[in-house]
Design a protein around this motif. Structure first.
Motif, PDB file in Angstrom:
ATOM      1  N   ALA A   1       0.829  -1.210   0.000  1.00  0.00           N
ATOM      2  CA  ALA A   1       0.000   0.000   0.000  1.00  0.00           C
ATOM      3  C   ALA A   1       0.859   1.255   0.000  1.00  0.00           C
ATOM      4  O   ALA A   1       0.551   2.248  -0.694  1.00  0.00           O
ATOM      5  N   GLN A   2       1.951   1.235   0.751  1.00  0.00           N
ATOM      6  CA  GLN A   2       2.861   2.381   0.755  1.00  0.00           C
ATOM      7  C   GLN A   2       3.504   2.567  -0.615  1.00  0.00           C
ATOM      8  O   GLN A   2       3.723   3.697  -1.068  1.00  0.00           O
ATOM      9  N   MET A   3       3.810   1.474  -1.285  1.00  0.00           N
ATOM     10  CA  MET A   3       4.366   1.560  -2.639  1.00  0.00           C
ATOM     11  C   MET A   3       3.350   2.185  -3.595  1.00  0.00           C
ATOM     12  O   MET A   3       3.698   3.019  -4.438  1.00  0.00           O
ATOM     13  N   ILE A   4       2.095   1.774  -3.456  1.00  0.00           N
ATOM     14  CA  ILE A   4       1.036   2.357  -4.287  1.00  0.00           C
ATOM     15  C   ILE A   4       0.966   3.869  -4.065  1.00  0.00           C
ATOM     16  O   ILE A   4       0.902   4.659  -5.023  1.00  0.00           O
ATOM     17  N   LEU A   5       1.009   4.292  -2.823  1.00  0.00           N
ATOM     18  CA  LEU A   5       0.912   5.718  -2.496  1.00  0.00           C
ATOM     19  C   LEU A   5       2.167   6.479  -2.917  1.00  0.00           C
ATOM     20  O   LEU A   5       2.123   7.710  -3.066  1.00  0.00           O
TER      21      LEU A   5
END
Length: 324
Positions: free
Chosen positions: A24-28
């Protein structure tokens, strides 16, 4: 940290939950992540981030006018990106989470690149605990076509994602083999009458049974422009594929041929794969196409399925794989 009840029910363990939060952090951060859904594996990016979405097109070699499906974790998130009408809400209540993508008028929150320059966008809520937790953890809708090079059979396991586009993603969440094996149904509900733009995991008959009205089929090429995955040749193995409605029609021109279908073929194929029913044929199609192309066979002969239930979607994929 204590798991939430839905996480325990879904069977997401601590290790996977940690991976999901990292993804999720990579997506953001504007990066791409491979993740499972109930249909096929998706190549995900923040649907609201124009530059991140451009990375999807580059990684897949996908034409920029081919719109992406936007994955959401609930109806409220869907409402943030498209204009919902009563019919869409009813179908969401009936079939979500599940393999049904709904095409609706897009809101300005969605960049034009995500929707292929159209004034509509396709949204769906996947029926997969890892996918839903990823979207919830990111807090943004995730644009995600299938996680493969454009034109190739869609991936139904994490290993195939890594094989096809591993150099383009920082992470692939491994949820095991997918349940459905074919992409979602795409239904346009932006107009007066619902129109089936792409058959998939929810059948035309299921939708008509819920709505109690006919679902239209496109009569020309123009409506297909609104649907992801229908404007270009897709799902093709590296060797030719031909279709037959007669299991005895096994003429392969002297080439080593492979047979796939639910009936026994006549003759002596180099390799044959017989499925117990149409549902298994659909679920295993993409995996089997990739398996056969590595087997030494020179051509694939595929039995045409009946066009009922998932059979309509299966035939659609076979037609596109054959280049007819």
């Amino acid at each position: 940290m204590e798991e939430r009840p839905e996480e325990r029910k879904a069977g997401i363990n601590d290790e996977m939950l940690t991976e999901i939060r990292l993804a999720a952090q990579m997506i953001l951060s504007g990066e791409l992540v491979g993740f499972p859904t109930e249909t096929v594996y998706g190549l995900g990016a923040n649907a609201l981030d124009m530059e991140a979405v451009k990375k999807i097109y580059a990684a897949k070699g996908r034409p920029s006018d081919n719109p992406l499906i936007i994955h959401v974790c609930d109806i409220k998130m869907a409402e943030s990106v498209v204009e919902l009408n009563w019919r869409a809400r009813f179908l969401m209540d009936t079939f979500w989470p599940g393999p049904l993508s709904l095409v609706l008028k897009a809101k300005g929150t969605i960049p034009h690149v995500t929707r292929g320059g159209l004034d509509t966008a396709a949204v769906r809520m996947p029926d997969n605990a890892i996918a839903l937790e990823l979207i919830r953890a990111a807090g943004v809708p995730i644009a995600a076509p299938s996680a493969n090079r454009s034109g190739r059979p869609s991936p139904t396991d994490a290993a195939t994602v890594r094989e096809d586009i591993g150099d383009a993603v920082l992470m692939v969440l491994d949820g095991g083999p997918t349940k459905v094996g074919l992409e979602s149904t795409v239904l346009d509900v932006s107009g007066e009458s619902p129109m089936l733009l792409r058959p998939g995991g929810i059948s035309k008959e299921d939708i008509e049974g819920a709505l109690h009205i006919p679902v239209l089929l496109p009569t020309d090429g123009d409506p297909l422009k609104r649907s992801p995955g229908t404007r270009y040749r897709h799902y093709a193995p590296k060797i030719p594929l031909i279709m037959t409605d007669d299991p005895c029609d096994t003429e392969a021109g002297g080439k080593k041929w492979a047979w796939i279908g639910t009936s026994e073929p006549t003759g002596s194929p180099f390799i044959k794969i017989i499925f117990k029913d149409t549902e298994e044929y659909a679920k295993e199609l993409f995996r089997v196409l990739r398996l056969i192309e590595k087997s030494g066979a020179e051509i694939i002969i595929a039995q045409i399925p009946d066009e009922t239930g998932i059979g309509r979607a299966l035939k659609d994929r076979l037609v596109r794989a054959s280049g007819i």
